[in-house]
Design a protein around this motif. Sequence first.
Motif, PDB file in Angstrom:
ATOM      1  N   GLN A   1       0.786  -1.232   0.000  1.00  0.00           N
ATOM      2  CA  GLN A   1       0.000   0.000   0.000  1.00  0.00           C
ATOM      3  C   GLN A   1       0.826   1.294   0.000  1.00  0.00           C
ATOM      4  O   GLN A   1       0.526   2.205  -0.770  1.00  0.00           O
TER       5      GLN A   1
ATOM      6  N   LYS B   1       0.291   4.048  -2.887  1.00  0.00           N
ATOM      7  CA  LYS B   1      -0.142   5.414  -2.549  1.00  0.00           C
ATOM      8  C   LYS B   1       0.819   6.439  -3.137  1.00  0.00           C
ATOM      9  O   LYS B   1       0.408   7.462  -3.681  1.00  0.00           O
ATOM     10  N   GLN B   2       2.125   6.149  -3.025  1.00  0.00           N
ATOM     11  CA  GLN B   2       3.120   7.097  -3.527  1.00  0.00           C
ATOM     12  C   GLN B   2       3.047   7.204  -5.051  1.00  0.00           C
ATOM     13  O   GLN B   2       3.200   8.293  -5.612  1.00  0.00           O
TER      14      GLN B   2
ATOM     15  N   GLN C   1      -5.595   7.622  -9.495  1.00  0.00           N
ATOM     16  CA  GLN C   1      -6.191   6.974  -8.325  1.00  0.00           C
ATOM     17  C   GLN C   1      -6.283   5.480  -8.552  1.00  0.00           C
ATOM     18  O   GLN C   1      -6.732   5.034  -9.616  1.00  0.00           O
ATOM     19  N   TYR C   2      -5.875   4.733  -7.521  1.00  0.00           N
ATOM     20  CA  TYR C   2      -5.977   3.282  -7.629  1.00  0.00           C
ATOM     21  C   TYR C   2      -7.432   2.865  -7.437  1.00  0.00           C
ATOM     22  O   TYR C   2      -8.126   3.379  -6.579  1.00  0.00           O
TER      23      TYR C   2
END
Length: 870
Positions: free
Chosen positions: A260, A264-265, A273-274
């Motif tokens: 994660q 996020k990075q 956006q994932y």
Amino acid sequence: MMTAKEIRDSFKSFFESKEHLIVPSAPMVVKDDPTLMFTNAGMNQFKDIILGNRAPKSRRVADSQKCLRVSGKHNDLEEVGHDTYHHTMFEMLGNWSFGDYFKKEAISWAWEYLVDVLKLDPKNLYATVFEGSPEEGLERDNEAAAIWEQFLPKDHILNGNKHDNFWEMGDTGPCGPCSEIHMDSRSDEEKAKVPGRELVNKDHPQVIEIWNLVFMQFNRKADHSLEPLPAKVIDTGMGFERLVRTLQGKQSNYDTDVFQPIIKQIGALTGKQYGQDEKVDIAMRVVADHIRTIAFSITDGQLPSNAKAGYVIRRILRRAVRYAYTFLGQKEAFLYKLLPVLIDNMGDAYPELNAQKTLIEKVIIEEEESFLRTLDTGIKLLDKVMADAKSAGTTVISGVNAFTLYDTYGFPLDLTELILRENGMTVNIDEFNAEMAKQKARARNAAAVENGDWVVLKEGETEFVGYDFTEYETSILRYREVKQKSGVIYQIVLDKTPFYAEMGGQVGDQGVIVSEFETIDIIDTKKENGLPIHITKKLPQHPEAPMMACVDTDKRHACEANHTATHLLDEALREVLGTHVEQKGSLVSPEGLRFDFSHFQKVTDEELRQVERLVNEKIRQDLPLQEHRDLPIEEAKKLGAIALFGEKYGDKVRVVQFGQSIEFCGGVHAASTGHIGLFKILSESSIAAGVRRIEAVTGQAVEEMIYGLQDTITALKNILPGSSIETAVKKAIDENAALKKQIEEFMKEKTAQLKDKLIEQARNINGVMVISALIPAPAAVVKDLVFGIRAEKPAGTLVIIGSEENGKPMLTVSVSDDLTSRFNAGQMVREAAKLIQGGGGGQPHYATAGGKNPEGLHAAVESLIKAIEN
Ligand code: ATP
Ligand code: MG
């Protein structure tokens, strides 16, 4: 919720409580096994034990092993990112029994750990057992099934075929049935619709294998028959990231705390956006996965390169760049920006990431940038291929082109197809697949080896006596035939041997083994799965006879000197350049040495001299070899000995010391530094971003080098008159310059004369004064000439010159300014240049064209004159 770290620790402490010795992960990059580039399973580091070449330290062992599955038998690369549970690099948790416990304990402990310790719900677990194979005469693994029945209902125990449930080390060697544990993590509704047992081993993303228990009980012989294995082995492997995902209640490995922070990075850096667009998600998973692999390989000593293991790493890096480029909009280097978060996340467990931060960053940036340039070239090539197809009236491009893009430019088929689709085109897939198959066949043929069965004369392990002797009485333990592409060789294992087997960059010894009947040449000595192997082209006629093993001492002593010099070089580099210098590769042979090390700029000539002086000073001090054999590793570290990252060390190590130079080293060395004689660097160069290479020679090779230099100087002296070569050369250069000037003046004069002559010969064609000529003059002279004529005849004049210099034809056309509305020099030259197979252009008043065919010059000039006539 348990964190990843807690889960890893719990596995180790569970098996510790079952009296297992916990051992460290072996390096991910394999250096001393010709059959394997990367560790792809926990068992790799125990292969020598399983094959009986080495006795285990403990019969029960457990660990967490860094694995990489990107080549050879296990290659998951194409899955990675597209699914949520295959990685390139992952950790494999495993426990082993070497001739100790077997199926009963292996299965019960797996169950105890998963269900009693980790509290997994048994109703979500399934086990597979080997269904048997009539043609091999093997029945179903009822033994394993019966043990599973103590824990699982019968409908959670499934039969599996040979492909999934019979494990083999290779074409020959240990093998046996295995039993996998699968986990169903679907929702209750889904489970109600389709029972989990129907989805096991069906590539369902929520019904996945987490643990494989291998029961090695047979040995496969070269004739494919099976015999019972004397010491049975348990070998288990559980995917750590999959276990973490299960325990953290996630649907994807990438949703766990392992991945994660990186995901996020990536989001923060790319603004994506994932979880919104599948294509973007895949790309983010690819990048998150690959950055780990790349960084860890570099710290392990495997830099991206254009061959073998290095090429595999380069391709992984390029795959990440491509996905980031296509789906995350990253047109510039970007992967390296993820290093800080990776180090934050994993730096505690793997301190080498921090220690080698600068190197990793430099290597990644350079690789990214150079690939982005290739990508650009590839896209241009594809544009051309598409244009050609269009003008040929088709929308299908050839599979051969797509394969070139794949093979040379790193474009996988899906990228090519994507770009084609955007342009309303497709590719001939069958052709592409055929090219791919051809390449695979080529690779297979090149690597094909066939090992015969060992002929065992005597049981036992080899004792290496080469630190103290170069000749030793011995006998053959076993031998076998090996068929390679290049011919048949024989491998011989000796009882005692003074032959050093290639390792740690030092090449293997050569020499002979002699019995009363014969003398056999040993052409090389290598280690295979820990077994020292003497290679010969001829099998002894009397293999059971007592023998004398004799190393070629000239070569050995040269090797020793070069190895010791390498240690002194390492020390001197650290002193002159700084302690960031770290060994990145080394080759020691009788001929010389090569040393690769991290350093971020060119080593200056002055620094190189300083290094040489330091090394030679140590040689003159004649420092004796201080050897510490079987030193506990902790004590070696206390001595301040330098170890290598990515190297596998046991509990006891050998340390080699010459004065202040102290290194972990298994190689052979000079008895004292004086034996090196003299040390001389031949070259210093860059082999990759942040990595330099020094090549050097010692002893007699330096002598030879000095003789070579002396001979060159003598030869020069004989050619050049005068007392000093320097004065003589300087004089020659000055004379040369003066002559050049004279020639230029002479040419000027000639040009002026030529100009007058050409003006005299001018013809009037259609009211234009046309001056034309064919002359063998350099371009600069022609230009002077033409501009001279322009100055003298500024109006009503057209000049056409065909010239030739060093076999290269050239056309020059000049049109006086008042005529440029009637004649365009640029257009004229372009048209006529076809006759000399060339091209060019310029302005309406002056233009030139070069070409390849001097034979066409005459015709070209004539065609220009014709053009004026018409
Ligand atoms: P799969 O069929 O899922 O590819 P496998 O049969 O290749 O698994 P094994 O060779 O038995 O797996 O490896 C032991 C364990 O390692 C597997 O049960 C799985 O949990 C894990 N594993 C295997 N390959 C990967 C991978 N590429 N990434 C993460 N974990 C893996
Ligand atoms: Mg697999």
